[in-house]
Write a protein that holds these residues in place. Sequence first.
Motif, PDB file in Angstrom:
ATOM      1  N   GLN A   1       0.827  -1.204   0.000  1.00  0.00           N
ATOM      2  CA  GLN A   1       0.000   0.000   0.000  1.00  0.00           C
ATOM      3  C   GLN A   1       0.864   1.258   0.000  1.00  0.00           C
ATOM      4  OE1 GLN A   1      -3.079   0.123   3.034  1.00  0.00           O
ATOM      5  NE2 GLN A   1      -3.011   2.363   3.093  1.00  0.00           N
ATOM      6  N   ARG A   2       1.913   1.255   0.832  1.00  0.00           N
ATOM      7  CA  ARG A   2       2.818   2.418   0.887  1.00  0.00           C
ATOM      8  C   ARG A   2       3.505   2.623  -0.469  1.00  0.00           C
ATOM      9  NH1 ARG A   2       0.103   3.060   4.700  1.00  0.00           N
ATOM     10  NH2 ARG A   2       0.692   2.850   6.905  1.00  0.00           N
ATOM     11  N   PHE A   3       3.977   1.527  -1.070  1.00  0.00           N
ATOM     12  CA  PHE A   3       4.625   1.634  -2.379  1.00  0.00           C
ATOM     13  C   PHE A   3       3.662   2.239  -3.405  1.00  0.00           C
ATOM     14  CE2 PHE A   3       7.926  -2.022  -1.782  1.00  0.00           C
ATOM     15  CZ  PHE A   3       8.740  -1.163  -1.089  1.00  0.00           C
ATOM     16  N   GLU A   4       2.450   1.729  -3.435  1.00  0.00           N
ATOM     17  CA  GLU A   4       1.471   2.212  -4.413  1.00  0.00           C
ATOM     18  C   GLU A   4       1.170   3.692  -4.208  1.00  0.00           C
ATOM     19  OE1 GLU A   4      -1.012  -1.923  -5.268  1.00  0.00           O
ATOM     20  OE2 GLU A   4      -1.525  -0.681  -3.535  1.00  0.00           O
ATOM     21  N   GLU A   5       1.078   4.120  -2.951  1.00  0.00           N
ATOM     22  CA  GLU A   5       0.808   5.532  -2.655  1.00  0.00           C
ATOM     23  C   GLU A   5       1.963   6.418  -3.118  1.00  0.00           C
ATOM     24  OE1 GLU A   5      -1.813   4.669   1.433  1.00  0.00           O
ATOM     25  OE2 GLU A   5       0.280   5.292   1.545  1.00  0.00           O
TER      26      GLU A   5
END
Length: 278
Positions: A211-215
């Motif tokens: 999720q952090r990577f995608e954000e």
Amino acid sequence: MNNLFKDVDLVIFDLDGTLYEDTDHFDYYADTLAKELSEETQERFFTDYKEMKKGNHIVSIGKAYDVKNDYVIEVDPFKGHVEKVHRWNGEEVPATEWENLYPSPVSYDFDQLIAIGDGWWLPNVAARHYGISDPQPAYDATKEYMATEHFSLTVIEGLREGLLSLKEKKSVVLLTNSTEDDVERLLHLLQLEGVFHEVITSARKPQYTKQRFEEIIARYNTSPEKTLSIGDNYLNEIIPAQTLGMKSIYIDLEEGAMTFGDVKVRSISNLIEQMKEA
């Protein structure tokens, strides 16, 4: 070695175990845990821990540990299914004894099923094997020690210059589980203040890594294929990156047999010249 920095627009770095090479705090953690054991058990604990660090023990980075059954488990990092199970002494456990224990994909809770992702987990798992049910106080004590003047870090020569050079050409982000105050102190000790476009703390990896990577990828208007993750924890930084189609570099301080990521290096210092040439 292929220079992956040339192929990307965004580079996401981990902090602990990635931007410094010191491992003394792992030993401090082990020493603190051992204080809860009897003298006889301490001896066995340290024997096992030393063998783990040498790569001569069944417990190693890249595997998992089942606390309840005292099993050391090999798991396919992408599909999440168990491939082999060993007892603490290295004896392989027949599949008929464990195949019903682990649904696929396995889910790590870092309490009863622990993924051994980096050097922090070696003393932790040894402690759990020898009967310490709650390693958290020793971990907290180690983090407190790391905040004192008695703890020092070795500044890697040329790393600041390498990162600043990279920052001129790429977006550079720090993503770490450490808290904001820890990160400020560590970056100061490492002389790495001001080298990142963004610093994200308390990231809660690996649960929220993807999720952090995608954000971050969305925020910097790029794609997974144009993003590089660099870290020392295969579960936190490498497997999620590869799952998303990102590039990755695995920092292996222990020089273990396990190979993760597109590239594996012993130290971030091995990448400084590539940062400058990106």
